[in-house]
Design a protein around this motif. Structure first.
Motif, PDB file in Angstrom:
ATOM      1  N   THR A   1      18.949  28.433  24.393  1.00  0.00           N
ATOM      2  CA  THR A   1      18.195  28.795  23.180  1.00  0.00           C
ATOM      3  C   THR A   1      18.842  30.010  22.521  1.00  0.00           C
ATOM      4  OG1 THR A   1      16.766  30.197  24.527  1.00  0.00           O
ATOM      5  CG2 THR A   1      16.027  27.946  24.177  1.00  0.00           C
TER       6      THR A   1
ATOM      7  N   LYS B   1      20.902  32.762  20.300  1.00  0.00           N
ATOM      8  CA  LYS B   1      20.690  33.226  18.941  1.00  0.00           C
ATOM      9  C   LYS B   1      21.634  34.386  18.690  1.00  0.00           C
ATOM     10  CE  LYS B   1      16.707  35.217  16.577  1.00  0.00           C
ATOM     11  NZ  LYS B   1      15.287  35.516  16.728  1.00  0.00           N
TER      12      LYS B   1
ATOM     13  N   ARG C   1      17.241  35.838  24.490  1.00  0.00           N
ATOM     14  CA  ARG C   1      17.923  34.704  23.829  1.00  0.00           C
ATOM     15  C   ARG C   1      19.441  34.847  23.768  1.00  0.00           C
ATOM     16  NH1 ARG C   1      14.648  31.816  19.135  1.00  0.00           N
ATOM     17  NH2 ARG C   1      16.405  30.452  19.482  1.00  0.00           N
TER      18      ARG C   1
ATOM     19  N   CYS D   1      21.176  33.165  26.168  1.00  0.00           N
ATOM     20  CA  CYS D   1      21.687  31.950  26.814  1.00  0.00           C
ATOM     21  C   CYS D   1      20.700  30.805  26.660  1.00  0.00           C
ATOM     22  CB  CYS D   1      22.001  32.199  28.289  1.00  0.00           C
ATOM     23  SG  CYS D   1      20.585  32.628  29.283  1.00  0.00           S
TER      24      CYS D   1
ATOM     25  N   VAL E   1      11.176  24.707  27.254  1.00  0.00           N
ATOM     26  CA  VAL E   1      11.314  25.716  26.204  1.00  0.00           C
ATOM     27  C   VAL E   1       9.899  26.000  25.721  1.00  0.00           C
ATOM     28  CG1 VAL E   1      12.257  26.284  23.941  1.00  0.00           C
ATOM     29  CG2 VAL E   1      13.622  24.953  25.562  1.00  0.00           C
TER      30      VAL E   1
ATOM     31  N   LYS F   1      12.764  28.746  29.360  1.00  0.00           N
ATOM     32  CA  LYS F   1      13.147  29.702  28.324  1.00  0.00           C
ATOM     33  C   LYS F   1      11.947  29.933  27.407  1.00  0.00           C
ATOM     34  CE  LYS F   1      17.378  30.210  29.630  1.00  0.00           C
ATOM     35  NZ  LYS F   1      18.541  29.361  29.314  1.00  0.00           N
ATOM     36  N   VAL F   2      11.917  31.111  26.796  1.00  0.00           N
ATOM     37  CA  VAL F   2      10.849  31.438  25.849  1.00  0.00           C
ATOM     38  C   VAL F   2      11.477  31.709  24.486  1.00  0.00           C
ATOM     39  CG1 VAL F   2       8.933  32.999  25.338  1.00  0.00           C
ATOM     40  CG2 VAL F   2       9.450  32.423  27.712  1.00  0.00           C
ATOM     41  N   VAL F   3      10.919  31.094  23.439  1.00  0.00           N
ATOM     42  CA  VAL F   3      11.403  31.345  22.075  1.00  0.00           C
ATOM     43  C   VAL F   3      10.232  31.813  21.207  1.00  0.00           C
ATOM     44  CG1 VAL F   3      13.290  29.657  22.223  1.00  0.00           C
ATOM     45  CG2 VAL F   3      11.060  28.930  21.355  1.00  0.00           C
ATOM     46  N   GLU F   4      10.558  32.354  20.047  1.00  0.00           N
ATOM     47  CA  GLU F   4       9.523  32.793  19.116  1.00  0.00           C
ATOM     48  C   GLU F   4       8.671  31.595  18.680  1.00  0.00           C
ATOM     49  OE1 GLU F   4      12.742  33.260  18.847  1.00  0.00           O
ATOM     50  OE2 GLU F   4      13.153  35.405  18.768  1.00  0.00           O
TER      51      GLU F   4
END
Lengths: 343, 343
Positions: A51, A53, A341, A343, B89, B123-126
């Motif tokens: 994910t 960035k 974020r 990797c 995710v 994984k963590v995203v906004e």
């Protein structure tokens, strides 16, 4: 976001809210050992959601990262990766040129590592916070032809419990080698993001490790390997210490860190030992073969700056850092994510 | 969003902008055959990104979907799934209760299918457009113990080219069986989403197919199997026709579709044959064994409504639907996605 770190918060998330719901089956290296890969019926198996960035950064992109990250997780078990799967989640409106640039990069690294991408899936979602795409790569591998030889060499000097290079395989006296400069990947990404107020020439270290792993196994004597990605070497060493029930002592002065990374970390208040890497190897080896293994790593493309940084000691699960001025401090695993974020 | 369909637009995306960049290696069943799974060195391997919306729906949730979808892709190759990987995710702010409910569901289906989840990533995203989470499941499998027996039975009657149940394995005369009512999954999701202006009691058919596949292989005579997910049976039959270089004739009246699904499709202007299913099996079998295979499917939990719906004919790559009033029309693969984000 702290939960996404690979540090203690992520451990807590997985230990409390994910793993307890998944039934345990008798498996060679199971989920619950939280190694770099699992082993089932002789097949090494791993998965990683990427994910990152931004998608493109100095030294690499999400495509090279997705291939290397997964290939490396197989390799560090003492295995040769034989195939990859790639699942893409694309955001609506993603430019075709961007997709093609990423796929070309995946293709180049597939070619370079000689690991074919054999299966995939593609989904499209509404535009959101994914930065254009998420790539989940999975890989399978077979036991390296040299792994038994490698373990035999180690067993000349001490008993080895695991037949794979798992995290619980260290014993007092084992020597710890780091293959090169730490922190480059995380700092390269940070310096490239907007709003961080600094620039640097640091490039990501993203690289495949399967070749150097094979070279080490040919020499023999390695008992465990890891690639210090999320949470950096602080996380790697703590995993080893707690799972192998040993202490680890590391000499700070020996840890290879470039000046630009050191400076950036000071500026941002980050610990370079907690920052993720994507082309570095940490090896635990019986002391009698340590110099020979160091030599082989230094001969490889990615290992010119390799160093012996410490060793396994008595003590239950603690990592101690001996500082340059003669002090000692506990090196804790990172709690949250110093650099999200990457990797 | 049309690109996410599993129809022609998705084919074009993959054929033009993804696959050409990935190097080809000599592999038993490679990426380029676009089968349900690849086969490398005897290992069956597949991956699926699940971007379903909403996460919970009548009859299932993203967890059951992620397990069944992947287990089924392995099974329809003529293989027994031996392990899964799960990459999550998660969006920031996702309630822990929601995560736990999904993980519990994955655990239940892992238990039910006897396929362990052995490795994972989180994984963590906004917060964005993911509806809380995406789950990418991958799985590996071994050749079913009964696959050779199954092919031997088929070979009593005609030559069989592939040693796996691949899409290119049909020949003129093969009989096509559908295991039950089509369209339930897609319509269950649609009717549950806001703003579609209709309600129904239709439940998703999400279910594992590995048991019924084994029962069929024990009888023998099957040459290919697919689970008609994205793009529905319209996509499945067209894949078979074009890859096996045959025609396919299907009798519309024989295709099992429930009244609520038929009504909903009429209301929404959708073709039930283009709507994805998540617990249905389509089998191509030599005609001499077709009735016996139909019987075994009907004895299974998921196959009570199974029907013989058509057969392979001469003709290059066309699927013809014989309508109830005696007409004939070409059944094209869907162009875009009639129902986006159902898997």
């Amino acid at each position: 976001m702290g939960h996404g770190a690979g540090g203690e918060m992520m451990h807590e998330l997985i230990d409390s809210h994910i793993a307890p719901f998944l039934p345990a089956f008798p498996v060679e290296v199971p989920l619950r050992s939280f190694d770099d890969s699992a082993v089932v019926d002789g097949i090494v198996f791993t998965t990683d959601a990427h994910t990152v960035k931004p998608l493109f950064f100095p030294g690499g992109d999400i495509g090279s990262l997705a291939v290397c990250g997964t290939v490396n997780d197989i390799a560090v078990m003492g295995a040769r990766p034989i195939a990859m799967a790639s699942a893409l989640v694309l955001e609506e409106g993603l430019e075709i040129e961007v997709l093609e640039r990423v796929m070309r990069s995946m293709g180049e690294y597939s070619e370079m590592t000689k690991v074919p991408i054999v299966t995939g899936d593609t989904k499209v979602v509404e535009k959101g916070a994914l930065e254009g795409m998420v790539i989940t790569t999975s890989a399978i591998g077979r036991r390296s032809f040299h792994l038994d030889h490698n373990l035999e060499i180690a067993e000349k000097y001490r008993k080895v419990s695991s037949r794979w290079l798992t995290d619980d395989n260290l014993k007092e006296g084992d020597v710890i080698i780091v293959s090169g400069m730490l922190g480059d990947h995380g700092i390269a990404l940070l310096s490239f993001r907007e709003g961080y107020g600094f620039e640097s020439d640091v490039k990501s270290d993203v690289a495949p490790l399967n070749e150097v792993v094979e070279s080490i196994l040919e020499v023999g004597g390695a008992v465990s390997m890891k690639d210090p990605t999320r949470g950096g070497i602080a996380n790697t060493l703590n995993e080893w210490a707690s799972k192998s029930k040993i202490g680890i002592e590391v000499e700070e002065a020996k840890i290879p860190i470039s000046d630009p990374v050191r400076n950036a970390c000071e500026l941002l208040g980050l610990d370079p030992l907690s920052i993720g890497n994507e082309g570095k190897l940490v090896v635990a080896v019986v002391p009698q073969i340590a110099e020979e293994v160091l030599g082989v790593i230094r001969e490889s493309k990615i290992g010119k700056k390799a160093e012996i940084v410490g060793r396994a000691t008595k003590g239950a699960g603690r990592v101690v850092l001996r500082t340059e001025v003669g002090g000692r401090r506990i090196l804790e695993p990172p709690v949250g994510d110093p650099v999200p974020r990457i990797c």
